[in-house]
Design a protein around this motif. Sequence first.
Motif, PDB file in Angstrom:
ATOM      1  N   SER A   3     185.730  86.556  86.813  1.00  0.00           N
ATOM      2  CA  SER A   3     185.261  87.739  86.020  1.00  0.00           C
ATOM      3  C   SER A   3     184.296  88.395  86.643  1.00  0.00           C
ATOM      4  O   SER A   3     183.497  88.076  87.552  1.00  0.00           O
ATOM      5  N   PRO A   4     184.196  89.857  86.032  1.00  0.00           N
ATOM      6  CA  PRO A   4     183.386  90.867  86.723  1.00  0.00           C
ATOM      7  C   PRO A   4     181.810  90.436  86.508  1.00  0.00           C
ATOM      8  O   PRO A   4     181.001  90.922  87.154  1.00  0.00           O
ATOM      9  N   ASN A   5     181.367  89.488  85.398  1.00  0.00           N
ATOM     10  CA  ASN A   5     180.110  89.119  85.214  1.00  0.00           C
ATOM     11  C   ASN A   5     179.697  87.980  86.101  1.00  0.00           C
ATOM     12  O   ASN A   5     178.554  87.477  86.155  1.00  0.00           O
ATOM     13  N   VAL A   6     180.951  87.484  86.810  1.00  0.00           N
ATOM     14  CA  VAL A   6     180.366  86.098  87.727  1.00  0.00           C
ATOM     15  C   VAL A   6     179.997  86.825  89.157  1.00  0.00           C
ATOM     16  O   VAL A   6     180.540  87.527  89.749  1.00  0.00           O
ATOM     17  N   LEU A   7     178.853  86.143  89.602  1.00  0.00           N
ATOM     18  CA  LEU A   7     178.495  86.525  91.002  1.00  0.00           C
ATOM     19  C   LEU A   7     178.915  85.076  91.760  1.00  0.00           C
ATOM     20  O   LEU A   7     178.365  84.144  91.669  1.00  0.00           O
ATOM     21  N   SER A   8     179.924  85.096  92.986  1.00  0.00           N
ATOM     22  CA  SER A   8     180.299  84.228  93.751  1.00  0.00           C
ATOM     23  C   SER A   8     179.245  83.908  94.875  1.00  0.00           C
ATOM     24  O   SER A   8     178.148  84.746  94.935  1.00  0.00           O
ATOM     25  N   CYS A   9     179.510  82.735  95.439  1.00  0.00           N
ATOM     26  CA  CYS A   9     178.408  82.554  96.614  1.00  0.00           C
ATOM     27  C   CYS A   9     178.673  83.693  97.679  1.00  0.00           C
ATOM     28  O   CYS A   9     177.382  83.986  98.116  1.00  0.00           O
ATOM     29  N   GLU A  10     179.697  84.459  97.676  1.00  0.00           N
ATOM     30  CA  GLU A  10     179.605  85.423  98.762  1.00  0.00           C
ATOM     31  C   GLU A  10     178.757  86.541  98.219  1.00  0.00           C
ATOM     32  O   GLU A  10     178.085  87.116  99.005  1.00  0.00           O
ATOM     33  N   ALA A  21     174.453  77.842 101.712  1.00  0.00           N
ATOM     34  CA  ALA A  21     174.374  77.851 100.091  1.00  0.00           C
ATOM     35  C   ALA A  21     172.981  77.049  99.696  1.00  0.00           C
ATOM     36  O   ALA A  21     172.665  77.596  98.655  1.00  0.00           O
ATOM     37  N   ALA A  22     172.635  76.051 100.220  1.00  0.00           N
ATOM     38  CA  ALA A  22     171.159  75.332  99.752  1.00  0.00           C
ATOM     39  C   ALA A  22     170.262  76.630  99.740  1.00  0.00           C
ATOM     40  O   ALA A  22     169.481  76.438  98.813  1.00  0.00           O
ATOM     41  N   ASP A  23     170.050  77.470 100.743  1.00  0.00           N
ATOM     42  CA  ASP A  23     169.086  78.356 100.871  1.00  0.00           C
ATOM     43  C   ASP A  23     169.287  79.392  99.621  1.00  0.00           C
ATOM     44  O   ASP A  23     168.251  79.874  98.882  1.00  0.00           O
ATOM     45  N   ILE A  24     170.356  79.674  99.388  1.00  0.00           N
ATOM     46  CA  ILE A  24     170.946  80.491  98.409  1.00  0.00           C
ATOM     47  C   ILE A  24     170.314  80.049  96.819  1.00  0.00           C
ATOM     48  O   ILE A  24     169.747  80.512  96.333  1.00  0.00           O
ATOM     49  N   GLU A  25     170.893  78.747  96.700  1.00  0.00           N
ATOM     50  CA  GLU A  25     170.381  78.261  95.820  1.00  0.00           C
ATOM     51  C   GLU A  25     169.023  77.929  95.549  1.00  0.00           C
ATOM     52  O   GLU A  25     168.596  78.225  94.481  1.00  0.00           O
ATOM     53  N   ARG A  26     168.329  77.434  96.427  1.00  0.00           N
ATOM     54  CA  ARG A  26     166.888  77.391  96.438  1.00  0.00           C
ATOM     55  C   ARG A  26     166.224  78.659  95.868  1.00  0.00           C
ATOM     56  O   ARG A  26     165.241  78.789  95.287  1.00  0.00           O
ATOM     57  N   GLY A  32     164.033  81.394  88.795  1.00  0.00           N
ATOM     58  CA  GLY A  32     164.159  81.341  87.499  1.00  0.00           C
ATOM     59  C   GLY A  32     165.656  81.372  86.974  1.00  0.00           C
ATOM     60  O   GLY A  32     165.973  81.523  85.789  1.00  0.00           O
ATOM     61  N   VAL A  33     166.713  81.643  88.026  1.00  0.00           N
ATOM     62  CA  VAL A  33     167.945  81.795  87.620  1.00  0.00           C
ATOM     63  C   VAL A  33     168.864  80.420  87.593  1.00  0.00           C
ATOM     64  O   VAL A  33     168.575  79.601  88.366  1.00  0.00           O
ATOM     65  N   LYS A  34     169.577  80.135  86.316  1.00  0.00           N
ATOM     66  CA  LYS A  34     170.364  79.232  86.517  1.00  0.00           C
ATOM     67  C   LYS A  34     171.570  79.401  87.297  1.00  0.00           C
ATOM     68  O   LYS A  34     172.130  80.251  87.390  1.00  0.00           O
ATOM     69  N   VAL A  35     171.823  78.024  88.196  1.00  0.00           N
ATOM     70  CA  VAL A  35     172.984  78.404  89.147  1.00  0.00           C
ATOM     71  C   VAL A  35     173.788  77.073  88.807  1.00  0.00           C
ATOM     72  O   VAL A  35     173.136  75.922  88.672  1.00  0.00           O
ATOM     73  N   PHE A  36     175.101  77.398  89.136  1.00  0.00           N
ATOM     74  CA  PHE A  36     175.790  76.222  89.028  1.00  0.00           C
ATOM     75  C   PHE A  36     176.492  76.036  90.485  1.00  0.00           C
ATOM     76  O   PHE A  36     176.875  76.947  91.262  1.00  0.00           O
ATOM     77  N   ARG A  37     176.895  74.649  90.754  1.00  0.00           N
ATOM     78  CA  ARG A  37     177.531  74.431  91.836  1.00  0.00           C
ATOM     79  C   ARG A  37     178.967  74.060  92.029  1.00  0.00           C
ATOM     80  O   ARG A  37     179.419  73.493  91.145  1.00  0.00           O
ATOM     81  N   PRO A  42     177.376  77.753  95.322  1.00  0.00           N
ATOM     82  CA  PRO A  42     176.534  78.125  94.242  1.00  0.00           C
ATOM     83  C   PRO A  42     177.135  79.368  93.524  1.00  0.00           C
ATOM     84  O   PRO A  42     177.680  80.524  94.300  1.00  0.00           O
ATOM     85  N   TRP A  43     177.139  79.578  92.204  1.00  0.00           N
ATOM     86  CA  TRP A  43     177.502  80.700  91.611  1.00  0.00           C
ATOM     87  C   TRP A  43     176.846  80.881  90.247  1.00  0.00           C
ATOM     88  O   TRP A  43     176.075  79.837  89.810  1.00  0.00           O
ATOM     89  N   THR A  44     176.582  82.094  89.883  1.00  0.00           N
ATOM     90  CA  THR A  44     175.833  82.382  88.486  1.00  0.00           C
ATOM     91  C   THR A  44     176.646  83.639  87.788  1.00  0.00           C
ATOM     92  O   THR A  44     177.584  83.947  88.276  1.00  0.00           O
ATOM     93  N   THR A  45     176.008  84.110  86.974  1.00  0.00           N
ATOM     94  CA  THR A  45     176.324  85.203  86.170  1.00  0.00           C
ATOM     95  C   THR A  45     175.307  86.394  86.180  1.00  0.00           C
ATOM     96  O   THR A  45     173.936  85.987  86.387  1.00  0.00           O
ATOM     97  N   ILE A  46     175.791  87.635  85.895  1.00  0.00           N
ATOM     98  CA  ILE A  46     174.969  88.752  85.835  1.00  0.00           C
ATOM     99  C   ILE A  46     173.928  88.453  84.770  1.00  0.00           C
ATOM    100  O   ILE A  46     172.651  88.910  84.863  1.00  0.00           O
ATOM    101  N   ASP A  47     174.272  87.879  83.517  1.00  0.00           N
ATOM    102  CA  ASP A  47     173.588  87.894  82.424  1.00  0.00           C
ATOM    103  C   ASP A  47     172.449  86.671  82.620  1.00  0.00           C
ATOM    104  O   ASP A  47     171.358  86.854  82.315  1.00  0.00           O
TER     105      ASP A  47
END
Length: 70
Positions: A3-10, A21-26, A32-37, A42-47
């Motif tokens: 989805s264009p709203n999803v921010l991938s690990c890249e 990946a561990a540094d990105i997640e940390r 305060g960004v909710k991150v999914f593994r 890791p990935w998250t969303t723009i929202d």
Amino acid sequence: MASPNVLSCEDLREITGYQRAADIERCLVEQGVKVFRGRLGPWTTIDLVNQAGGLTPHAQNDERYDASIL
């Protein structure tokens, strides 16, 4: 296709400047960004990034009012 709203690990590597990946997640969790593994890192969303920054999503035209106005 993501989805264009999803921010991938890249995407997050490019945004944060971290490679591991561990540094990105940390970095994101500390801000305060909710991150999914995921399988690819890791990935998250723009929202979720906006929410961590104190921004709220704009209401859609059909979502501005609820049943309480009747």
